[in-house]
Design a protein around this motif. Structure first.
Motif, mmCIF file in Angstrom:
data_model
loop_
_atom_site.group_PDB
_atom_site.id
_atom_site.type_symbol
_atom_site.label_atom_id
_atom_site.label_comp_id
_atom_site.label_asym_id
_atom_site.label_seq_id
_atom_site.Cartn_x
_atom_site.Cartn_y
_atom_site.Cartn_z
ATOM 1 N N GLU A 1 6.611 4.430 9.767
ATOM 2 C CA GLU A 1 7.228 5.176 8.669
ATOM 3 C C GLU A 1 6.175 5.726 7.716
ATOM 4 O OE1 GLU A 1 10.313 4.671 4.904
ATOM 5 O OE2 GLU A 1 9.653 2.885 6.002
ATOM 6 N N ALA A 2 5.146 4.917 7.443
ATOM 7 C CA ALA A 2 4.075 5.350 6.537
ATOM 8 C C ALA A 2 3.357 6.580 7.094
ATOM 9 C CB ALA A 2 3.082 4.208 6.306
ATOM 10 N N LYS A 3 3.126 6.569 8.405
ATOM 11 C CA LYS A 3 2.465 7.736 9.028
ATOM 12 C C LYS A 3 3.303 8.993 8.838
ATOM 13 C CE LYS A 3 0.193 9.225 13.298
ATOM 14 N NZ LYS A 3 0.767 10.580 13.369
ATOM 15 N N GLU A 4 4.625 8.851 8.990
ATOM 16 C CA GLU A 4 5.522 9.999 8.794
ATOM 17 C C GLU A 4 5.486 10.471 7.335
ATOM 18 O OE1 GLU A 4 9.338 8.728 10.108
ATOM 19 O OE2 GLU A 4 8.763 8.643 12.226
ATOM 20 N N ILE A 5 5.468 9.529 6.404
ATOM 21 C CA ILE A 5 5.464 9.877 4.980
ATOM 22 C C ILE A 5 4.185 10.590 4.595
ATOM 23 C CG2 ILE A 5 5.377 8.930 2.623
ATOM 24 C CD1 ILE A 5 7.181 6.612 3.682
ATOM 25 N N THR B 1 0.833 -1.208 0.000
ATOM 26 C CA THR B 1 0.000 0.000 0.000
ATOM 27 C C THR B 1 0.864 1.252 0.000
ATOM 28 O OG1 THR B 1 -1.728 -1.199 1.188
ATOM 29 C CG2 THR B 1 -1.876 1.203 1.171
ATOM 30 N N VAL B 2 1.893 1.252 0.836
ATOM 31 C CA VAL B 2 2.813 2.403 0.856
ATOM 32 C C VAL B 2 3.499 2.536 -0.500
ATOM 33 C CG1 VAL B 2 4.927 3.341 1.890
ATOM 34 C CG2 VAL B 2 3.159 2.335 3.350
ATOM 35 N N GLY B 3 3.902 1.399 -1.081
ATOM 36 C CA GLY B 3 4.527 1.431 -2.403
ATOM 37 C C GLY B 3 3.604 2.008 -3.465
ATOM 38 N N ALA B 4 2.320 1.661 -3.383
ATOM 39 C CA ALA B 4 1.346 2.145 -4.374
ATOM 40 C C ALA B 4 1.024 3.628 -4.183
ATOM 41 C CB ALA B 4 0.070 1.322 -4.284
ATOM 42 N N LEU B 5 1.025 4.091 -2.937
ATOM 43 C CA LEU B 5 0.619 5.467 -2.648
ATOM 44 C C LEU B 5 1.776 6.463 -2.651
ATOM 45 C CD1 LEU B 5 -1.939 4.791 0.253
ATOM 46 C CD2 LEU B 5 -2.421 5.191 -2.172
ATOM 47 N N SER B 6 3.002 5.958 -2.684
ATOM 48 C CA SER B 6 4.172 6.831 -2.626
ATOM 49 C C SER B 6 4.756 7.049 -4.013
ATOM 50 C CB SER B 6 5.256 6.216 -1.731
ATOM 51 O OG SER B 6 4.770 6.009 -0.437
ATOM 52 N N GLU B 7 5.513 8.130 -4.119
ATOM 53 C CA GLU B 7 6.242 8.364 -5.360
ATOM 54 C C GLU B 7 7.412 7.394 -5.433
ATOM 55 O OE1 GLU B 7 7.412 12.428 -5.498
ATOM 56 O OE2 GLU B 7 5.372 13.177 -5.254
ATOM 57 N N LYS B 8 7.780 7.021 -6.657
ATOM 58 C CA LYS B 8 8.916 6.112 -6.831
ATOM 59 C C LYS B 8 10.163 6.760 -6.243
ATOM 60 C CE LYS B 8 11.773 3.867 -10.280
ATOM 61 N NZ LYS B 8 12.055 3.628 -11.684
ATOM 62 N N ASN B 9 10.926 5.941 -5.512
ATOM 63 C CA ASN B 9 12.127 6.466 -4.857
ATOM 64 C C ASN B 9 13.187 5.375 -4.831
ATOM 65 O OD1 ASN B 9 13.959 7.880 -3.357
ATOM 66 N ND2 ASN B 9 12.867 7.703 -1.429
ATOM 67 N N TYR C 1 10.260 1.417 -1.850
ATOM 68 C CA TYR C 1 10.620 0.206 -1.113
ATOM 69 C C TYR C 1 10.849 0.543 0.348
ATOM 70 C CZ TYR C 1 12.914 -4.212 0.003
ATOM 71 O OH TYR C 1 13.226 -5.418 0.557
ATOM 72 N N GLN C 2 10.012 -0.015 1.232
ATOM 73 C CA GLN C 2 10.184 0.171 2.664
ATOM 74 C C GLN C 2 11.095 -0.919 3.221
ATOM 75 O OE1 GLN C 2 6.005 0.381 4.117
ATOM 76 N NE2 GLN C 2 6.807 2.033 5.376
ATOM 77 N N ALA C 3 12.202 -0.495 3.785
ATOM 78 C CA ALA C 3 13.095 -1.455 4.428
ATOM 79 C C ALA C 3 12.480 -1.905 5.744
ATOM 80 C CB ALA C 3 14.451 -0.810 4.661
ATOM 81 N N GLY C 4 13.022 -2.983 6.305
ATOM 82 C CA GLY C 4 12.506 -3.471 7.578
ATOM 83 C C GLY C 4 13.455 -4.484 8.194
ATOM 84 N N ILE C 5 13.163 -4.884 9.415
ATOM 85 C CA ILE C 5 13.997 -5.871 10.096
ATOM 86 C C ILE C 5 13.954 -7.201 9.355
ATOM 87 C CG2 ILE C 5 14.241 -7.249 12.211
ATOM 88 C CD1 ILE C 5 13.189 -4.816 13.751
ATOM 89 N N ALA C 6 12.754 -7.622 8.952
ATOM 90 C CA ALA C 6 12.588 -8.905 8.259
ATOM 91 C C ALA C 6 12.188 -8.654 6.808
ATOM 92 C CB ALA C 6 11.542 -9.763 8.962
ATOM 93 N N GLU C 7 13.174 -8.736 5.931
ATOM 94 C CA GLU C 7 12.924 -8.619 4.501
ATOM 95 C C GLU C 7 13.064 -10.011 3.879
ATOM 96 O OE1 GLU C 7 14.966 -5.229 2.665
ATOM 97 O OE2 GLU C 7 15.221 -4.360 4.653
ATOM 98 N N ARG C 8 13.177 -10.086 2.556
ATOM 99 C CA ARG C 8 13.131 -11.400 1.902
ATOM 100 C C ARG C 8 14.335 -12.286 2.284
ATOM 101 N NH1 ARG C 8 12.155 -14.135 -3.495
ATOM 102 N NH2 ARG C 8 10.498 -15.501 -2.815
ATOM 103 N N THR C 9 15.521 -11.713 2.384
ATOM 104 C CA THR C 9 16.690 -12.520 2.734
ATOM 105 C C THR C 9 16.543 -13.118 4.134
ATOM 106 O OG1 THR C 9 18.108 -11.190 1.299
ATOM 107 C CG2 THR C 9 19.206 -12.528 2.956
ATOM 108 N N GLU C 10 16.055 -12.315 5.083
ATOM 109 C CA GLU C 10 15.802 -12.855 6.424
ATOM 110 C C GLU C 10 14.774 -13.989 6.353
ATOM 111 O OE1 GLU C 10 17.635 -8.930 7.083
ATOM 112 O OE2 GLU C 10 15.989 -9.571 5.809
#
Length: 196
Positions: free
Chosen positions: A188-192, A128-136, A143-152
């Motif tokens: 993070e989404a709330k801040e954005i 949802t954040v990806g869809a509502l945000s400008e490409k960055n 792309y929102q980073a996080g503690i548990a991403e795909r590699t984790e």
């Protein structure tokens, strides 16, 4: 976390593989499909107790999942359809791995259900954040980073597969980390969105 901070160390291998597939005249979407098929075969291997082979195939699938994006950027052939395929196939592979584990360890079905709910929660915020945000950045969406991403996720799936006596505990730790990631992304989404 590792996808964001450790990617630079594996980028040379990803770029080399990307060039190799492009030289073979393969498209990014074909590599996406190849990664998907290998991931599904890995889940079948999990069910039939070919654990080491299953883990190797899972990591090959994950590597190819990074290669397809590099191919799209290198060849300037990034498409919305390719992005949709990539994200959808990633989730299906994860679902199949969880289903295979749940069928093997049916006493832990509730643990796997909680894990699946945490993944849905985190991915809903992420997409949802990806869809509502400008490409960055280099990705085709924010792309929102996080503690548990795909590699984790791959690390935890590997531990769950190779350590059957501890798979319940590992699953629960994984669920907690994904839940924390979801909350982190929500904050993070709330801040954005409140800055706009």
């Amino acid at each position: 976390m590792l996808d964001t901070h450790a990617r630079k160390y594996v980028n040379p291998m990803i770029d080399k593989a990307s060039k190799g597939f492009l030289n073979l005249k393969m498209t990014p979407n074909q590599v996406t499909v190849l990664a998907f098929i290998i991931g599904i075969i890995a889940s079948i291997g999990v069910y039939f107790n070919h654990n080491i082979v299953a883990c190797l195939l899972l990591w090959i699938s994950g590597f190819l999942d990074a290669v397809d994006g590099a191919m799209a950027r290198t060849s300037d052939n990034s498409t919305l359809w390719g992005t949709l395929l990539d994200i959808t196939f990633d989730r299906i592979v994860e679902i199949f791995i969880i289903i295979s584990l749940a069928l093997k360890f049916n006493q832990l079905i509730f643990n796997y259900l909680i894990l699946t709910c945490c993944i849905i929660f985190s991915m809903t915020i992420f997409l949802t954040v990806g869809a509502l945000s400008e490409k960055n950045g280099i990705k085709s969406f924010y792309y929102q980073a996080g503690i548990a991403e795909r590699t984790e996720g791959f690390i935890f799936f590997t531990c769950m597969i190779l350590s059957p006596n501890n798979t319940g505990l590992i699953t629960n730790i994984f669920s907690i980390l994904i839940f924390i990631t979801a909350i982190q992304r929500m904050i993070e989404a709330k801040e954005i969105f409140t800055k706009k």
